[in-house]
Motif scaffolding. Structure first.
Motif, short mmCIF file in Angstrom:
data_model
loop_
_atom_site.label_atom_id
_atom_site.label_comp_id
_atom_site.label_asym_id
_atom_site.label_seq_id
_atom_site.Cartn_x
_atom_site.Cartn_y
_atom_site.Cartn_z
N ASP A 1 29.18 32.28 38.47
CA ASP A 1 27.99 32.97 38.79
C ASP A 1 28.45 34.49 38.76
OD1 ASP A 1 26.44 31.02 39.79
OD2 ASP A 1 27.32 30.69 41.62
N VAL A 2 29.54 34.83 39.00
CA VAL A 2 29.88 36.37 39.01
C VAL A 2 29.68 36.56 37.29
CG1 VAL A 2 31.79 37.84 39.25
CG2 VAL A 2 31.39 36.47 40.91
N VAL A 3 30.33 35.75 36.60
CA VAL A 3 30.15 36.00 35.01
C VAL A 3 28.92 36.14 34.44
CG1 VAL A 3 30.88 35.25 32.86
CG2 VAL A 3 32.52 34.97 34.68
N VAL A 4 28.07 35.30 34.77
CA VAL A 4 26.61 35.43 34.64
C VAL A 4 25.99 36.66 34.99
CG1 VAL A 4 24.11 34.40 34.88
CG2 VAL A 4 26.30 32.92 34.20
N GLY A 5 26.28 37.07 36.26
CA GLY A 5 25.85 38.14 36.59
C GLY A 5 26.01 39.62 35.85
N LEU A 6 27.45 39.56 35.50
CA LEU A 6 27.97 40.51 34.64
C LEU A 6 27.37 40.74 33.42
CD1 LEU A 6 31.56 40.54 36.00
CD2 LEU A 6 30.07 42.34 36.28
N GLU A 7 27.27 39.29 32.84
CA GLU A 7 26.59 39.57 31.53
C GLU A 7 25.23 39.76 31.45
OE1 GLU A 7 27.69 35.41 30.11
OE2 GLU A 7 29.61 35.87 29.22
N ALA A 8 24.68 39.45 32.33
CA ALA A 8 23.11 39.86 32.50
C ALA A 8 22.99 41.50 32.61
CB ALA A 8 22.50 39.37 33.75
N GLY A 9 24.28 42.37 32.94
CA GLY A 9 24.10 43.70 32.76
C GLY A 9 24.55 44.24 33.95
N ALA A 10 25.20 43.63 35.06
CA ALA A 10 25.95 44.28 36.17
C ALA A 10 27.24 44.88 35.64
CB ALA A 10 26.13 43.37 37.20
N ASP A 11 27.65 45.97 36.29
CA ASP A 11 28.95 46.58 36.01
C ASP A 11 29.96 46.13 36.87
OD1 ASP A 11 27.95 49.16 34.18
OD2 ASP A 11 26.44 49.07 35.99
N ASP A 12 29.67 45.75 38.07
CA ASP A 12 30.81 45.04 38.90
C ASP A 12 30.15 44.22 39.99
OD1 ASP A 12 33.41 45.28 40.11
OD2 ASP A 12 33.09 47.03 41.24
N TYR A 13 31.00 43.63 40.89
CA TYR A 13 30.61 42.65 41.92
C TYR A 13 31.21 42.99 43.35
CZ TYR A 13 34.52 39.57 41.79
OH TYR A 13 35.82 39.04 41.78
N LEU A 14 30.71 42.55 44.24
CA LEU A 14 31.37 42.62 45.72
C LEU A 14 30.83 41.28 46.24
CD1 LEU A 14 30.79 46.11 46.77
CD2 LEU A 14 32.99 45.19 46.47
N ALA A 15 32.16 40.56 46.87
CA ALA A 15 31.85 39.45 47.52
C ALA A 15 31.56 39.69 49.05
CB ALA A 15 33.15 38.32 47.36
N LYS A 16 30.42 38.98 49.38
CA LYS A 16 30.25 38.87 51.10
C LYS A 16 31.30 38.18 51.61
CE LYS A 16 25.10 39.62 50.30
NZ LYS A 16 23.96 38.88 50.79
N PRO A 17 31.50 38.61 52.96
CA PRO A 17 31.02 39.59 53.55
C PRO A 17 31.71 40.95 52.96
CG PRO A 17 32.67 38.71 54.91
CD PRO A 17 32.28 37.64 53.92
N VAL A 18 30.74 41.92 52.72
CA VAL A 18 31.53 43.09 52.08
C VAL A 18 31.78 44.09 53.03
CG1 VAL A 18 30.48 45.08 51.06
CG2 VAL A 18 29.43 43.14 50.35
N ARG A 19 33.04 44.44 52.75
CA ARG A 19 34.06 45.36 53.60
C ARG A 19 33.23 46.66 53.14
NH1 ARG A 19 40.07 44.45 52.62
NH2 ARG A 19 39.31 44.36 50.55
N LEU A 20 32.87 47.59 54.30
CA LEU A 20 32.30 48.88 53.88
C LEU A 20 33.36 49.82 53.28
CD1 LEU A 20 30.01 49.31 57.18
CD2 LEU A 20 29.25 48.89 54.75
N ALA A 21 34.67 49.66 53.74
CA ALA A 21 35.46 50.56 53.17
C ALA A 21 35.82 50.29 51.65
CB ALA A 21 36.78 50.66 53.86
N GLU A 22 35.86 49.21 51.29
CA GLU A 22 35.75 49.09 49.81
C GLU A 22 34.56 49.12 49.23
OE1 GLU A 22 36.63 45.04 46.91
OE2 GLU A 22 36.84 44.78 49.04
#
Length: 233
Positions: free
Chosen positions: A87-108
């Motif tokens: 799913d991450v690979v497909v998202g990046l191939e669709a044009g995303a530059d990066d990903y963050l997994a939930k739950p998202v840490r605000l510092a990161e």
């Protein structure tokens, strides 16, 4: 101050992201659905988009693809609760530059945004043109060719290949690649490096049957090395 678009249907997460981003000085537009986000992208120029893949009205990957077409220069960071790497690979191939997994840490999150929003930071590129086999990486024109065919690469894919091509046959650590291609103060997972390497490998493999192209070799526990094409006979 950057202009950010947050696309998140969960009210708790969307509100928390918006409040935190505004507290860091950004202008924030928050939408809960893909259709509204695409309308916004048609009338406002954004610096960065935080895009949840699990939207109620449109598939997040399709929204990513349309956002990239509407605003080629925008940074897109996908937010996903999906654990499947594909799913991450497909998202990046669709044009995303990066990903963050939930739950998202605000510092990161804020560290990643600072890295993506940096302007004019050059990638380490000791040579203007690198030739390895039939592959030519022209950093001045940001152009990659194999023979007379241009290789279509997204911005970070190009930067990654250019960094590896600058020192062919040399082992380059993950930390060095993250510092040179993304940010010297990168915080959190470096999985995005692996996904981008995989994407560049697939691009180069498309030309392997008809041309002499190098390959990116994984050095387990260290990083990567760009090796020249194997010669037959």
């Amino acid at each position: 101050m950057a202009v950010l678009l947050v696309v998140e249907d969960d009210d708790t997460i969307g509100a928390a992201l918006s409040v935190s981003l505004r507290a860091h000085g950004h202008e924030v537009v928050w939408e809960r659905g893909g259709h509204a986000a695409l309308r916004d992208a048609g009338r406002t120029e954004f610096d960065l988009v935080l895009l949840d893949l699990g939207l109620p009205d449109l598939d997040g990957v399709e929204v990513c693809r349309r956002l990239r077409a509407a605003q080629p220069g925008v940074v897109i960071v996908i937010l996903t609760a999906r654990t499947d790497e594909m799913d991450v690979v497909v998202g990046l191939e669709a044009g995303a530059d990066d990903y963050l997994a939930k739950p998202v840490r605000l510092a990161e999150l804020h560290a990643r945004l600072r890295a993506h929003l940096r302007r004019g930071a050059p990638v380490a590129q000791p040579v203007a043109v690198a030739s390895i086999g039939d592959l030519v990486v022209d950093t001045a024109r940001r152009r990659v060719t194999v023979g007379d065919q241009e290789v279509p690469l997204r911005a970070k894919e190009f930067d990654l290949l250019a960094r590896l091509a600058a020192e062919p046959e040399i082992a380059i650590s993950r930390e060095t690649l993250m510092a040179d291609v993304w940010d010297e103060n990168w915080f959190g997972s470096t999985k995005t490096l692996d996904v981008h390497v995989a994407a560049v490998r697939r691009r180069l493999a498309e030309y392997a049957d008809s041309a002499a192209v190098p390959q990116i070799v994984t050095l387990r526990g260290h990083g990567y090395r760009l090796e020249g094409p194997r010669r037959s006979g």
